[in-house]
Design an enzyme around this catalytic site. Structure first.
Site, PDB file in Angstrom:
ATOM      1  N   HIS A   1       0.166  -8.655   0.748  1.00  0.00           N
ATOM      2  CA  HIS A   1       0.525  -7.753   1.382  1.00  0.00           C
ATOM      3  C   HIS A   1      -0.933  -7.246   2.056  1.00  0.00           C
ATOM      4  O   HIS A   1      -2.016  -6.677   1.235  1.00  0.00           O
ATOM      5  CB  HIS A   1       0.892  -6.470   0.583  1.00  0.00           C
TER       6      HIS A   1
ATOM      7  N   ASN B   1       0.811  -1.128   0.332  1.00  0.00           N
ATOM      8  CA  ASN B   1      -0.078   0.167  -0.508  1.00  0.00           C
ATOM      9  C   ASN B   1       0.987   1.292   0.100  1.00  0.00           C
ATOM     10  O   ASN B   1       0.050   1.823  -0.224  1.00  0.00           O
ATOM     11  CB  ASN B   1      -0.740  -0.344   1.274  1.00  0.00           C
ATOM     12  N   HIS B   2       1.839   1.494   0.328  1.00  0.00           N
ATOM     13  CA  HIS B   2       2.687   2.505   0.650  1.00  0.00           C
ATOM     14  C   HIS B   2       4.106   2.518  -0.958  1.00  0.00           C
ATOM     15  O   HIS B   2       4.646   3.692  -1.098  1.00  0.00           O
ATOM     16  CB  HIS B   2       4.104   2.325   1.803  1.00  0.00           C
TER      17      HIS B   2
END
Length: 257
Positions: free
Chosen positions: A149, A67-68
């Site tokens: 993830h 997500n980053h």
């Protein structure tokens, strides 16, 4: 074939741990293929091109993320041209980058697939739909590794069990805490709920403890900075039968440096 999958590399401490230990580990353990999650490699958020190239030069074959990945704007400029830097396949198709790649090693086509969960996470498309569509495409690979993830342990487990036997190995990332449940599932898929984090040992999932505690105690905003000090190196080593392409063993790797 021996495969090393490394948990989320966090900041400068994590990158230095890779630089100091990965080449020796590859040689000592006779590792043939390396996958590392690099979404926190640059100051704890995303990965700039310089740090991506450093990981590749140290022996990482594929860098996965989560997500980053787009927190550094420069990633938007180079990810499309780097097939071995993955972003979750089930992110919106309007974003650049690839969710899957194949790298040939030891006469084997090793496929690496990056997906992201939906529980307590930023919005992404249904990972089951993405996976089913992926399998229908019948991509050419001998071995398939998945970095999922996700936040919730149960979501990771359910997904892995659903595709047990169709995947060589399934590893979870994101929570930065290595789990003790590495195992072979009933139909042969190597599994672990979370690889853990490669980064600052004296930290709260990579960040400076004082800043995290301040936010938790007061509810006030607090900017988290990567912690310093000694490092830890987390991941798993997976052994794969070169005739059947099935996993035969998975074991945790945790180094306190």
């Amino acid at each position: 074939m021996k495969i090393l999958m490394i948990g989320d590399i966090f900041g400068e401490v994590g990158r230095k741990a890779i630089k100091k230990n990965l080449p020796q580990l590859i040689q000592k353990q006779k590792i043939d293929f390396v996958v590392a999650n690099g979404e926190n490699a640059t100051h704890g958020k995303s990965i700039i091109e310089k740090h991506f190239q450093e990981l590749k030069a140290l022996g990482v074959d594929v860098v996965t993320s989560g997500n980053h990945i787009f927190k550094q704007k420069s990633v938007l400029e180079y990810i499309q041209n780097e097939p071995t830097l993955l972003r979750p396949l089930n992110m919106t198709s309007y974003l650049p980058g690839h969710g899957f790649c194949v790298v040939e090693k030891k006469h084997k086509r090793v496929g690496v697939l990056n997906l992201m969960g939906t529980s307590f996470m930023d919005h992404v498309n249904n990972p089951y739909e993405a996976m089913d569509q992926f399998l229908k495409q019948k991509k050419a690979y001998d071995i398939l590794l998945i970095d999922f993830h996700a936040e919730a342990s149960a979501e990771k487990m359910a997904f892995a069990w659903n595709y047990d036997g169709q995947v060589t190995a399934f590893v979870g990332t994101h929570t930065h805490v290595q789990t003790a449940d590495s195992r072979l599932l009933p139909k042969g898929t190597a599994y672990i709920t979370d690889l853990g984090m490669t980064g600052p040992y004296n930290s709260i999932i990579g960040a400076n403890p004082e800043q995290v505690i301040h936010k938790e105690k007061t509810g006030l905003p607090s900017r988290f900075e990567p912690a310093s000090g000694p490092a830890q190196f987390c991941g798993v080593i997976i052994e794969v039968d070169e005739k059947t392409n099935q996993a035969t063993k998975i074991e945790n790797l945790f180094l306190h440096l």
